[in-house]
Design an enzyme around this catalytic site. Sequence first.
Site, PDB file in Angstrom:
ATOM      1  N   GLU A 189      -9.776   5.501  -8.036  1.00 42.18           N
ATOM      2  CA  GLU A 189      -9.934   6.021  -6.674  1.00 42.18           C
ATOM      3  C   GLU A 189      -9.740   7.533  -6.679  1.00 42.18           C
ATOM      4  O   GLU A 189      -8.616   8.022  -6.460  1.00 42.18           O
ATOM      5  CB  GLU A 189      -8.933   5.351  -5.724  1.00 42.18           C
ATOM      6  CG  GLU A 189      -9.163   3.855  -5.555  1.00 42.18           C
ATOM      7  CD  GLU A 189      -8.251   3.234  -4.494  1.00 42.18           C
ATOM      8  OE1 GLU A 189      -7.368   3.955  -3.974  1.00 42.18           O
ATOM      9  OE2 GLU A 189      -8.425   2.042  -4.179  1.00 42.18           O
TER      10      GLU A 189
ATOM     11  N   HIS B 282      -7.860   9.071  -3.525  1.00 40.99           N
ATOM     12  CA  HIS B 282      -6.516   8.659  -3.103  1.00 40.99           C
ATOM     13  C   HIS B 282      -5.451   9.487  -3.837  1.00 40.99           C
ATOM     14  O   HIS B 282      -5.285   9.374  -5.046  1.00 40.99           O
ATOM     15  CB  HIS B 282      -6.324   7.168  -3.406  1.00 40.99           C
ATOM     16  CG  HIS B 282      -5.012   6.619  -2.933  1.00 40.99           C
ATOM     17  ND1 HIS B 282      -4.866   5.911  -1.760  1.00 40.99           N
ATOM     18  CD2 HIS B 282      -3.771   6.682  -3.477  1.00 40.99           C
ATOM     19  CE1 HIS B 282      -3.610   5.549  -1.613  1.00 40.99           C
ATOM     20  NE2 HIS B 282      -2.917   6.016  -2.647  1.00 40.99           N
TER      21      HIS B 282
ATOM     22  N   ASP C 153      -5.896   9.845   1.794  1.00 38.73           N
ATOM     23  CA  ASP C 153      -7.256   9.805   1.259  1.00 38.73           C
ATOM     24  C   ASP C 153      -7.954  11.100   1.668  1.00 38.73           C
ATOM     25  O   ASP C 153      -7.896  11.502   2.837  1.00 38.73           O
ATOM     26  CB  ASP C 153      -8.021   8.602   1.811  1.00 38.73           C
ATOM     27  CG  ASP C 153      -7.442   7.279   1.347  1.00 38.73           C
ATOM     28  OD1 ASP C 153      -6.826   7.259   0.258  1.00 38.73           O
ATOM     29  OD2 ASP C 153      -7.606   6.277   2.063  1.00 38.73           O
TER      30      ASP C 153
ATOM     31  N   HIS D 269       0.060   3.845   1.344  1.00 32.84           N
ATOM     32  CA  HIS D 269      -0.112   4.444   2.678  1.00 32.84           C
ATOM     33  C   HIS D 269       1.039   4.076   3.621  1.00 32.84           C
ATOM     34  O   HIS D 269       1.288   4.793   4.591  1.00 32.84           O
ATOM     35  CB  HIS D 269      -1.450   4.014   3.290  1.00 32.84           C
ATOM     36  CG  HIS D 269      -2.638   4.689   2.680  1.00 32.84           C
ATOM     37  ND1 HIS D 269      -3.009   5.982   3.012  1.00 32.84           N
ATOM     38  CD2 HIS D 269      -3.535   4.267   1.759  1.00 32.84           C
ATOM     39  CE1 HIS D 269      -4.098   6.320   2.328  1.00 32.84           C
ATOM     40  NE2 HIS D 269      -4.432   5.296   1.554  1.00 32.84           N
TER      41      HIS D 269
ATOM     42  N   SER E  34       0.820  -1.208   0.000  1.00 34.64           N
ATOM     43  CA  SER E  34       0.000   0.000   0.000  1.00 34.64           C
ATOM     44  C   SER E  34       0.857   1.263   0.000  1.00 34.64           C
ATOM     45  O   SER E  34       1.864   1.342   0.715  1.00 34.64           O
ATOM     46  CB  SER E  34      -0.913   0.018   1.233  1.00 34.64           C
ATOM     47  OG  SER E  34      -1.603   1.249   1.313  1.00 34.64           O
TER      48      SER E  34
END
Length: 260
Positions: free
Chosen positions: A240, A243, A192, A185, A183
Amino acid sequence: MKPNFYDPADDIPVAQRDGSSAASVRRRGLQGWRRWLMWFGVGLLSAIAGLAVSWITYQETEAALPVPFEPMMVSASTPGMSAMVGAEATPSRTSLLGHLAYEEAELSALVPLTLNAEILMQPEAAASFEAMVADAQAAGISLLPISGFRTVADQQYLFFEIKAERGQTVSTRAEVSAPPGYSEHHTGYAIDIGDANQPETDLAVNFEATPAFKWLEANAPRYSFELSFPEGNAQGVQYEPWHWRFVGNSESLEMFYGDR
């Protein structure tokens, strides 16, 4: 008295002499034929032995030669293309279900956002994000930070537990959530974003219809933020619009674009 040229065979009747001579000729013929067969057999055996020795020598030579290098086909960095590389070569970046691998950032290197102290980011990314939020607010747009840095353990829950709750296959789950260890992240450079005035669009594709998304489309590059997974992205991850990732320093640029 016999003449000097007398031959004892002259005393043998002609018929007997003729028969004896014919038998002698046959014997000589048979003996010659046998000798020919013998020599032919010897020659044939010698030839077979020579061929056997040559074959054994050839096999030993072949076995001693180095195995030629065989290239293998692997995916190239450009979608839809391929490249021939050495079989011993390995990709410098691994991927799983369309997601690239990322190392988890050191927790001590991250800072909390002033808007939400529970959300952590890399210092430069956090400063740039908060400047973007302030400028958006001045334009009447309310950007809401939803999720920043995540540990591999956090991603473990988001991927496997929710997959099980929803009865999803791993492929389906990977379209909307990266496996743990894969990810963006994990880097502390991804975030996000939602529209504070339309919370029902949080983490949903219809976020693209909000004023917040439209403002981000027009202005996020000024703050070094870009959409990670636009429509039709090469990784095959679901679109997305919420994101975003920071690409405003050498580390983040190398992290997201190096060795692609």
